[in-house]
Scaffold this active site. Sequence first.
Site, PDB file in Angstrom:
ATOM      1  N   GLN A  31       0.731  -1.277  -0.039  1.00 52.18           N
ATOM      2  CA  GLN A  31       0.003   0.144   0.163  1.00 52.18           C
ATOM      3  C   GLN A  31       0.841   1.304   0.039  1.00 52.18           C
ATOM      4  OE1 GLN A  31      -3.062  -0.421   2.540  1.00 52.18           O
ATOM      5  NE2 GLN A  31      -3.904   1.448   2.436  1.00 52.18           N
ATOM      6  N   SER A 114       4.178  -6.249   2.812  1.00 52.94           N
ATOM      7  CA  SER A 114       2.906  -6.435   3.475  1.00 52.94           C
ATOM      8  C   SER A 114       1.727  -6.950   2.419  1.00 52.94           C
ATOM      9  CB  SER A 114       2.395  -4.806   3.744  1.00 52.94           C
ATOM     10  OG  SER A 114       1.351  -4.852   4.572  1.00 52.94           O
ATOM     11  N   LEU A 115       0.958  -6.084   1.870  1.00 55.20           N
ATOM     12  CA  LEU A 115      -0.041  -6.248   1.076  1.00 55.20           C
ATOM     13  C   LEU A 115       0.713  -7.200  -0.255  1.00 55.20           C
ATOM     14  CD1 LEU A 115      -2.517  -6.329  -1.040  1.00 55.20           C
ATOM     15  CD2 LEU A 115      -1.637  -3.947  -1.726  1.00 55.20           C
ATOM     16  N   ARG A 139      -9.086  -8.113   3.979  1.00 53.79           N
ATOM     17  CA  ARG A 139      -8.000  -7.494   4.818  1.00 53.79           C
ATOM     18  C   ARG A 139      -8.297  -6.065   5.038  1.00 53.79           C
ATOM     19  NH1 ARG A 139      -2.525  -5.859   3.874  1.00 53.79           N
ATOM     20  NH2 ARG A 139      -0.949  -6.684   4.983  1.00 53.79           N
ATOM     21  N   HIS A 218       0.151  -3.008  11.490  1.00 54.17           N
ATOM     22  CA  HIS A 218       1.279  -3.949  11.611  1.00 54.17           C
ATOM     23  C   HIS A 218       1.626  -3.684  13.100  1.00 54.17           C
ATOM     24  CE1 HIS A 218       1.607  -5.744   7.806  1.00 54.17           C
ATOM     25  NE2 HIS A 218       1.798  -4.484   7.203  1.00 54.17           N
ATOM     26  N   GLN A 267       0.740 -11.640  10.331  1.00 56.34           N
ATOM     27  CA  GLN A 267       1.048 -10.402   9.506  1.00 56.34           C
ATOM     28  C   GLN A 267       0.542  -9.132   9.777  1.00 56.34           C
ATOM     29  OE1 GLN A 267       0.012  -9.364   5.661  1.00 56.34           O
ATOM     30  NE2 GLN A 267       1.837  -9.597   4.559  1.00 56.34           N
TER      31      GLN A 267
END
Length: 326
Positions: A31, A114-115, A139, A218, A267
């Site tokens: 992102q 991440s994503l 998510r 996170h 995660q």
Amino acid sequence: MSSAPFPARQISEALLALPQDTRLAIVFPGQGSQKVGMGKQLRYSNPSAAGVYEFADVALGVPLSDLCFSGPEDTLTHTANAQPAILTTSLAILAAAIVTGNLTSSPAYVAGHSLGQYTALVAAGSIAPDEALRLVSQRGRLMAEAGAVRRGTLAAIVGMDAETVEDICRQSGAEVANYNAPGQTVIGGEPGTVERACLLAKERGGRGIPVNVSGAFHTSLMSSAAEEFGPKIEGAHISDPAIAVVGNVSAHPLLTAEDVRADLMCQVVSPVRWYQSMNMLEDAGVTKVIEIGPGRILTAQLKRSNPGLEVVSLDEDAVLKAETGV
């Protein structure tokens, strides 16, 4: 062109059909890499890329492609929309890169920030594209909701090592969210907590840069999202990756479906160990990393943090130049 167009469901098969280069890794952005207009030109010029956008629209039941191509920006940047939009655009660029011959080798490793880990899992054949789209859509929605309930923010601490940042977090109550590079660590928490941490960083010679996000991603402030998202990961169809996927949480290769599931379960509330993951790739013999997706955020970062690696960006512009011969 090196091959004929192929359906979105066959992206992993097309990648795996290329000769493997044991020194190559492919990484996918997360992102923040989104922008209005991403993929629009590629959609018109490349049937495989166009097919990915059409596939995403059907899989999600919403005109996601219109949002990517035309915005508006505030809607695209909303976490619930940005995550599936970036996943879709990254897959579209990957498909186009294979067809145009920009990408001629299958990697020994894939990773995503991440994503971007979900894009990597699709590329590795561990999660089907439609499953990944549904998961990242859920998510994103859950992370946005968690951010609304427990207001939080992020800040990038630059100019100091991770150990010092960790000590500042212990003093202030903030948490590490991303280990992006040796001199850049992202922290998160409630706004007042992050502000205190930034002041401590300044006192010790560093600098805190606010990150424009809707929540402390996170970190433990995302615990409600993790609790709701966990059963969705448990119920998802996940296969053993055909290409080793470097996990965000473990910074080690994920080789089985159980490895993947365990990493994804943690995660949302765990720091992304990105530079540790990139160091692991170097230690494993990787010499070249290709970033595939919108923007060049990871490319710029890697050139600073891992100067021993050859780093290449395959974004929309690079693929379009290959198609036109410019």
